[in-house]
Design a protein around this motif. Sequence first.
Motif, PDB file in Angstrom:
ATOM      1  N   VAL A 107       0.837  -1.204   0.000  1.00  0.00           N
ATOM      2  CA  VAL A 107       0.000   0.000   0.000  1.00  0.00           C
ATOM      3  C   VAL A 107       0.872   1.253   0.000  1.00  0.00           C
ATOM      4  CG1 VAL A 107      -1.686   1.322   1.342  1.00  0.00           C
ATOM      5  CG2 VAL A 107      -1.971  -1.150   1.056  1.00  0.00           C
ATOM      6  N   VAL A 108       1.944   1.251   0.798  1.00  0.00           N
ATOM      7  CA  VAL A 108       2.841   2.407   0.847  1.00  0.00           C
ATOM      8  C   VAL A 108       3.481   2.646  -0.513  1.00  0.00           C
ATOM      9  CG1 VAL A 108       5.037   3.220   1.775  1.00  0.00           C
ATOM     10  CG2 VAL A 108       3.291   2.315   3.322  1.00  0.00           C
ATOM     11  N   LEU A 146       3.909   3.948   6.885  1.00  0.00           N
ATOM     12  CA  LEU A 146       2.576   4.400   6.488  1.00  0.00           C
ATOM     13  C   LEU A 146       2.190   5.740   7.086  1.00  0.00           C
ATOM     14  CD1 LEU A 146      -0.005   3.786   4.918  1.00  0.00           C
ATOM     15  CD2 LEU A 146      -0.833   2.488   6.903  1.00  0.00           C
ATOM     16  N   LEU A 147       2.588   6.004   8.328  1.00  0.00           N
ATOM     17  CA  LEU A 147       2.113   7.210   9.007  1.00  0.00           C
ATOM     18  C   LEU A 147       2.461   8.493   8.268  1.00  0.00           C
ATOM     19  CD1 LEU A 147       2.543   6.655  12.856  1.00  0.00           C
ATOM     20  CD2 LEU A 147       0.564   6.236  11.395  1.00  0.00           C
ATOM     21  N   ARG A 148       3.597   8.509   7.595  1.00  0.00           N
ATOM     22  CA  ARG A 148       3.991   9.747   6.907  1.00  0.00           C
ATOM     23  C   ARG A 148       3.075  10.091   5.739  1.00  0.00           C
ATOM     24  NH1 ARG A 148       8.260   6.154   5.371  1.00  0.00           N
ATOM     25  NH2 ARG A 148       8.341   5.730   3.131  1.00  0.00           N
ATOM     26  N   HIS A 149       2.258   9.129   5.309  1.00  0.00           N
ATOM     27  CA  HIS A 149       1.306   9.392   4.230  1.00  0.00           C
ATOM     28  C   HIS A 149      -0.058   9.825   4.762  1.00  0.00           C
ATOM     29  CE1 HIS A 149       3.886   7.825   1.008  1.00  0.00           C
ATOM     30  NE2 HIS A 149       4.254   6.890   1.870  1.00  0.00           N
ATOM     31  N   ALA A 150      -0.224   9.822   6.082  1.00  0.00           N
ATOM     32  CA  ALA A 150      -1.535  10.068   6.672  1.00  0.00           C
ATOM     33  C   ALA A 150      -1.789  11.552   6.891  1.00  0.00           C
ATOM     34  CB  ALA A 150      -1.653   9.336   8.005  1.00  0.00           C
ATOM     35  N   LEU A 151      -2.947  12.012   6.457  1.00  0.00           N
ATOM     36  CA  LEU A 151      -3.407  13.328   6.897  1.00  0.00           C
ATOM     37  C   LEU A 151      -3.765  13.247   8.374  1.00  0.00           C
ATOM     38  CD1 LEU A 151      -4.329  16.248   6.435  1.00  0.00           C
ATOM     39  CD2 LEU A 151      -6.565  15.336   5.751  1.00  0.00           C
ATOM     40  N   ILE A 152      -4.371  12.122   8.769  1.00  0.00           N
ATOM     41  CA  ILE A 152      -4.704  11.906  10.172  1.00  0.00           C
ATOM     42  C   ILE A 152      -4.657  10.418  10.475  1.00  0.00           C
ATOM     43  CG2 ILE A 152      -7.210  11.857   9.698  1.00  0.00           C
ATOM     44  CD1 ILE A 152      -7.578  13.161  12.503  1.00  0.00           C
ATOM     45  N   ALA A 185       6.408  10.868  14.432  1.00  0.00           N
ATOM     46  CA  ALA A 185       6.684   9.728  13.540  1.00  0.00           C
ATOM     47  C   ALA A 185       6.244  10.008  12.105  1.00  0.00           C
ATOM     48  CB  ALA A 185       5.995   8.477  14.057  1.00  0.00           C
ATOM     49  N   GLY A 186       5.568  11.134  11.880  1.00  0.00           N
ATOM     50  CA  GLY A 186       5.231  11.492  10.505  1.00  0.00           C
ATOM     51  C   GLY A 186       3.785  11.810  10.222  1.00  0.00           C
ATOM     52  N   ALA A 187       2.867  11.420  11.113  1.00  0.00           N
ATOM     53  CA  ALA A 187       1.460  11.732  10.879  1.00  0.00           C
ATOM     54  C   ALA A 187       1.240  13.235  11.015  1.00  0.00           C
ATOM     55  CB  ALA A 187       0.576  10.981  11.869  1.00  0.00           C
TER      56      ALA A 187
END
Length: 281
Positions: A107-108, A146-152, A185-187
């Motif tokens: 997914v990433v 994955l977290l760095r791709h999250a808006l939330i 962590a990136g979120a």
Amino acid sequence: MSAFFDLFEKPEGPGAGVAPAVALTIAGSDSGGGAGIQADLKTFAACGVFGTSVLTLLTAQNTVGVTAVEMVSETMVRAQLDAVLGDLKPTAAKTGALGSEAMIGCVVEYLEDHPMERLVVDPVMISKHGEPLMPPSAFKALREKLLRHALIVTPNRFEAGHLTGMSEVESVQDMKEAAKRLHGAGAKNVVIKGGHFERIVRDVFYDGSGFVEFGADRVDSKRVHGSGCTFSAAICARLAKGDALVDAVAFAREFISEAIEKAPKVGEGISPVNPMHGVWR
């Protein structure tokens, strides 16, 4: 049923309606219909959004428990993503149960080639029945990739503890510390759900600069299966419709409270919440 259809734009002539907003869920299937893809699509529909889906895993489950989990092939996941994004153009998306480190990587990798600006990450790790839906080896991949791709990102306190390495997330202050760590962590934004303090349920939202605390009266109910999926799907739906993020979270907070309060008794175990509470009870 008219109340449900009133959520969508009315056509002015044959085939002339304004298309509804489109949302995407990338998650697992719950054969019992209470969580996962099924809960997400119900929530999208209840919020007046056209729902699309990419299945990552299949579960054999009901209200009593999960008896089997089978992963969908990465090739099939990519094919589903290509099909949905190539035609239906969702304006917001969410992830749910991804099931493995390899699936998270799949997914990433896709997100890196096809960025999604409004991505809600629901870090599903364990079912309401206590069965793991992701091995511990995948926690690190979720946090670091994955977290760095999250808006939330929308963890409950249990998930926040595992993602941050905190042994306990038992107070509002703990929730705030966990939110800071997940942001680090990136979120881009974090909402930590479900702090039960006396008669109040608190959620803590953090955007990197400040906190917003949401509170609601606690609903005494064991009909909570799918509550995390429904909450994150409601945020996703409102983002697809153009809401500001804090407004989407506030809407989802009220939506899930009502979905729990108006959930019927279904099955012999942990009954699911009712995302369609505005349609039937």
